[in-house]
Motif scaffolding. Sequence first.
Motif, PDB file in Angstrom:
ATOM      1  N   LYS A   9     -10.197  -1.921  -8.619  1.00  0.00           N
ATOM      2  CA  LYS A   9      -8.823  -2.358  -8.844  1.00  0.00           C
ATOM      3  C   LYS A   9      -7.888  -1.162  -8.727  1.00  0.00           C
ATOM      4  O   LYS A   9      -8.221  -0.060  -9.162  1.00  0.00           O
ATOM      5  N   CYS A  10      -6.731  -1.381  -8.138  1.00  0.00           N
ATOM      6  CA  CYS A  10      -5.766  -0.305  -7.907  1.00  0.00           C
ATOM      7  C   CYS A  10      -4.349  -0.859  -8.019  1.00  0.00           C
ATOM      8  O   CYS A  10      -4.043  -1.897  -7.463  1.00  0.00           O
ATOM      9  N   ASN A  16      -2.234   3.630   1.481  1.00  0.00           N
ATOM     10  CA  ASN A  16      -2.694   2.988   2.705  1.00  0.00           C
ATOM     11  C   ASN A  16      -3.875   2.047   2.460  1.00  0.00           C
ATOM     12  O   ASN A  16      -4.047   1.058   3.169  1.00  0.00           O
ATOM     13  N   TYR A  17      -4.695   2.337   1.467  1.00  0.00           N
ATOM     14  CA  TYR A  17      -5.903   1.552   1.197  1.00  0.00           C
ATOM     15  C   TYR A  17      -5.671   0.399   0.219  1.00  0.00           C
ATOM     16  O   TYR A  17      -6.579  -0.368  -0.065  1.00  0.00           O
ATOM     17  N   TRP A  18      -4.475   0.250  -0.297  1.00  0.00           N
ATOM     18  CA  TRP A  18      -4.164  -0.795  -1.284  1.00  0.00           C
ATOM     19  C   TRP A  18      -4.000  -2.136  -0.593  1.00  0.00           C
ATOM     20  O   TRP A  18      -3.326  -2.259   0.424  1.00  0.00           O
ATOM     21  N   GLU A  19      -4.639  -3.161  -1.157  1.00  0.00           N
ATOM     22  CA  GLU A  19      -4.455  -4.528  -0.678  1.00  0.00           C
ATOM     23  C   GLU A  19      -4.727  -5.485  -1.820  1.00  0.00           C
ATOM     24  O   GLU A  19      -5.831  -5.524  -2.371  1.00  0.00           O
ATOM     25  N   ASN A  20      -3.705  -6.238  -2.200  1.00  0.00           N
ATOM     26  CA  ASN A  20      -3.828  -7.235  -3.275  1.00  0.00           C
ATOM     27  C   ASN A  20      -4.424  -6.659  -4.556  1.00  0.00           C
ATOM     28  O   ASN A  20      -5.364  -7.204  -5.119  1.00  0.00           O
ATOM     29  N   CYS A  22      -6.288  -4.106  -5.001  1.00  0.00           N
ATOM     30  CA  CYS A  22      -7.624  -3.531  -4.850  1.00  0.00           C
ATOM     31  C   CYS A  22      -7.598  -2.400  -3.835  1.00  0.00           C
ATOM     32  O   CYS A  22      -6.767  -2.373  -2.929  1.00  0.00           O
ATOM     33  N   CYS A  23      -8.540  -1.457  -3.987  1.00  0.00           N
ATOM     34  CA  CYS A  23      -8.708  -0.370  -3.034  1.00  0.00           C
ATOM     35  C   CYS A  23      -9.673  -0.817  -1.953  1.00  0.00           C
ATOM     36  O   CYS A  23     -10.775  -1.281  -2.244  1.00  0.00           O
ATOM     37  N   ASN A  24      -9.272  -0.670  -0.692  1.00  0.00           N
ATOM     38  CA  ASN A  24     -10.118  -1.074   0.425  1.00  0.00           C
ATOM     39  C   ASN A  24     -10.641   0.117   1.224  1.00  0.00           C
ATOM     40  O   ASN A  24     -11.067  -0.042   2.367  1.00  0.00           O
ATOM     41  N   PHE A  49      -6.336   8.857  -2.123  1.00  0.00           N
ATOM     42  CA  PHE A  49      -4.978   8.370  -1.856  1.00  0.00           C
ATOM     43  C   PHE A  49      -4.445   8.884  -0.520  1.00  0.00           C
ATOM     44  O   PHE A  49      -4.542  10.057  -0.203  1.00  0.00           O
ATOM     45  N   LYS A  50      -3.896   7.962   0.251  1.00  0.00           N
ATOM     46  CA  LYS A  50      -3.236   8.279   1.521  1.00  0.00           C
ATOM     47  C   LYS A  50      -1.966   7.430   1.546  1.00  0.00           C
ATOM     48  O   LYS A  50      -2.040   6.205   1.424  1.00  0.00           O
TER      49      LYS A  50
END
Length: 53
Positions: A9-10, A16-20, A22-24, A49-50
Amino acid sequence: MNSPRMEVKCGVDCCNYWENNCCNADALEVNPMRGKKPNTSDDTCCTTFKPSK
């Protein structure tokens, strides 16, 4: 051999890796902040983190 995958969870929606929420990212790296030994989660940071484009 496939590595285990778990949901991370994020709440950093500008990554850049955040989606809904969550970290992808394919891999996640968390390190101590300021070179000190962590005692709480506040003493750690996600170095994966990017900034999002």
